[in-house]
Design a protein around this motif. Structure first.
Motif, short mmCIF file in Angstrom:
data_model
loop_
_atom_site.label_atom_id
_atom_site.label_comp_id
_atom_site.label_asym_id
_atom_site.label_seq_id
_atom_site.Cartn_x
_atom_site.Cartn_y
_atom_site.Cartn_z
N HIS A 131 12.06 -18.37 -45.92
CA HIS A 131 12.40 -17.46 -44.83
C HIS A 131 11.32 -16.39 -44.69
N ALA A 165 18.26 -13.49 -37.54
CA ALA A 165 17.69 -14.84 -37.56
C ALA A 165 18.05 -15.55 -38.86
N ASP A 185 20.46 -18.87 -39.11
CA ASP A 185 19.62 -20.06 -39.14
C ASP A 185 20.39 -21.25 -39.71
N TYR A 186 20.17 -22.39 -39.10
CA TYR A 186 20.86 -23.58 -39.58
C TYR A 186 19.89 -24.64 -40.11
N GLY A 194 25.22 -17.65 -34.21
CA GLY A 194 24.29 -18.77 -34.32
C GLY A 194 24.68 -19.95 -33.46
N ASP A 253 20.25 -26.63 -32.59
CA ASP A 253 21.57 -26.24 -33.12
C ASP A 253 22.70 -26.53 -32.14
#
Lengths: 287, 292
Positions: free
Chosen positions: A155, A216, A220-221, B117, B229
């Motif tokens: 990251h 972020a 984040d994924y 997200g 996503d």
């Protein structure tokens, strides 16, 4: 009616139209959240039969929460997300402010200009280009995936270019060189000058970078899903995705899981709304 | 102490910038270069040796009809999403800077989708499209309506809709900053010279906000082009793989079908297309910039 009165009436009417449009848009914007909130307190059968009713036929229920929390291991994934977000943000701030300091103050050194140019250019690279080699190098060669520490450093590595760019602008335009020279004359080393003089003056940029990067990292994924494959170290987005894959038919539980996943950041927004909007704006306009 | 020696410079640099430069190189520069190397191998993801295959991966990528279908879909999706995001964002920015009551409240409200997200957003919209809209449809028609997500066109519409909803608030903030940067005296001067408010907007405000437009369009293009996503959670590529966008296709080629070399080659093609569009857009936008 005189000209002035006519103009005033027209203005009033315009105002009313604008407010109406804004209210309609606002309702459209928060409608999905409202739907989640009203359905989270219903049982599965009630959601399926009528997702629009305020209260289900079987009445108000809280039973979706404990079950969803248990099945998604909520406190654990929350803890993981928190550890990763906080440490990665903290490290990004320290590392990129230092990097930008040496770059700004030694603009004539070739390595500084080269690194800075590389960083700026790298900001256009989408993550998709880096994900395969990343897995190949750190999974295949070094075998250090599946650890929170690896994810934290990744990251930081990904956000350091953008953050350095923003600190670069801030140091360049807001911190007078005379201040640093005075500190040097008074006997500070470069290191002390940075931490005692420059870093405290960077507060506004620190706030902006914190907000942008923390959001972020928290949301984040893709990167976490490639790095973390052990269930105990999942973050909230991965846990939500896994949960949906397993329990997608149990819609009541899904509602509870979605609400739980959003809740931390929405609560934070409630209190820090002004700073978040300001931070994101200045970040977007500078970036 | 000598300040001009090479070793002094290196020491100074490493003291401040060493860690940052190391991490940056380790996760961006090295993988980027290594990724170019990978496109010339037929690595399967497991074995230690990575046999060199020359340009076979690029040939396979160019022949991969699914990939070009996904690219085409991504272009269509991006065009619609970018246009609607920017129109809506500009309109909202205009409304929340026009001096109506509670404009800060509206600004904060429109920004909420950005806090959450893509994964969670996608699932929320999936629920809305699959359950709530179907329930409304049933109530209106009295019969049974199918979900929009069940048809390819419908799924595309849903993706565009969700993306517009997600990004409009963020772009609005940039347009708001643009509106605030145009001073009122310029607009007043135009009005005194006989402009109507609409003319003042078209001939004074919008030209002066050109940099905001360039930036918003750039950001929305680069984000929409690599959408992943929301694609994963909202449609998962369904129905019949008709809503797989380029980024998802790249992911599937590499990680699901284990064709890492080809996946990486397709990722590079995606990057190059995205970079060309982004840079051209910036260049056109910057060329005609004006100052007050």
């Amino acid at each position: 009616m005189t000209q002035n009165e006519k103009a005033a009436a027209a203005k009033k009417r315009n105002h009313a139209i604008m407010i109406t449009i804004l209210i309609i848009l606002f309702i459209l914007f928060i409608m999905p959240f409202i739907l989640v909130i009203i359905n989270v307190f219903k049982d599965k059968a009630d959601i399926v039969s009528n997702p629009l009713a305020l209260i289900g036929a079987h009445g108000f229920t809280l039973k979706n929460f404990p079950e969803a929390m248990r099945k998604m291991d909520f406190f654990n994934v929350f803890k993981n997300s928190l550890i990763i977000t906080v440490s990665a943000t903290f490290l990004t701030i320290l590392i990129s402010s230092m990097t930008s300091f040496v770059i700004v103050r030694n603009g004539k050194w070739k390595m500084c200009t080269a690194v800075f140019a590389l960083m700026v250019a790298s900001m256009v690279i989408p993550f998709q280009v880096l994900m395969v080699p990343l897995v190949s190098v750190y999974g295949g060669i070094f075998n250090i995936l599946n650890s929170r520490i690896t994810l934290i450093f990744m990251h930081v590595g990904f956000s350091v270019s953008m953050a350095t760019f923003m600190f670069h602008g801030a140091i360049h335009s807001t911190i007078p060189l005379e201040l640093e020279e005075a500190a040097l004359i008074d006997g500070c080393t470069r290191w002390q000058t940075f931490w005692k003089i420059v870093f405290p003056l960077l507060k506004p940029t620190i706030a902006t970078v914190t907000i942008i990067d923390a959001m972020a990292f928290w949301n984040d994924y893709l990167l976490p899903s490639l790095v973390l494959t052990r269930k105990e170290i999942y973050t909230i987005p991965i846990a939500t995705q896994q949960f949906y894959g397993t329990y997608s038919t149990d819609i009541g539980l899904v509602m509870a899981a979605l609400l739980l996943a959003m809740l931390p950041i929405l609560i934070l927004y409630l209190f820090l709304q002004k700073y978040i909007v300001a931070g994101v704006t200045s970040g977007a306009v500078k970036g | 102490m000598k300040r001009n020696t090479f070793s002094y410079k290196v020491k100074q640099y490493l003291m401040f910038g060493g860690v940052g430069t190391f991490l940056f190189c380790a996760v961006v520069i090295v993988p980027f270069i290594y990724g170019i190397y990978l496109t010339f191998t037929s690595w399967d993801g497991v074995s230690r040796d990575k046999p060199l295959v020359g340009f076979a991966n690029y040939a396979a990528a160019f022949k991969d009809a699914d990939f070009w279908m996904a690219m085409g879909r991504t272009v269509i999706y991006s065009v619609f999403a970018v246009v609607f995001i920017n129109i809506l964002a500009f309109a909202m920015a205009y409304l929340v800077t026009s001096g109506v009551k509670g404009q800060n409240f509206f600004r904060a409200g429109f920004f909420v989708p950005n806090l959450i997200g893509g994964i969670v957003l996608g699932y929320i919209w999936k629920f809305v499209f699959n359950r709530a809209f179907v329930a409304i449809g049933n109530a209106i028609t009295g019969g049974t309506t199918t979900s929009l997500l069940a048809t390819p066109r419908g799924a595309m519409f849903c993706l565009i809709f969700a993306s517009v909803w997600q990004y409009a608030g963020y772009m609005m903030l940039i347009y708001v900053a643009g509106f605030m940067s145009v001073s009122d005296s310029l607009k007043e001067a135009a009005m005194i010279d006989g402009c109507t408010p609409a003319q003042a907007m078209r001939n004074v405000t919008i030209p002066l906000m050109r940099s905001s437009f360039v930036q918003c369009i750039f950001l929305s293009i680069t984000r929409c082009f690599v959408i992943y996503d929301v694609n994963l959670s909202l449609t998962k590529g369904e129905p019949f793989g008709e809503s797989v966008m380029a980024a998802m296709h790249v992911y599937n080629t590499a990680f699901t079908y284990k064709r890492y070399g080809q996946g990486q080659a397709e990722a590079l093609i995606l990057f190059i297309v995205c970079a060309i569009i982004g840079v051209t857009q910036e260049w056109i936008g910057k060329k005609g910039e004006v100052e007050a």
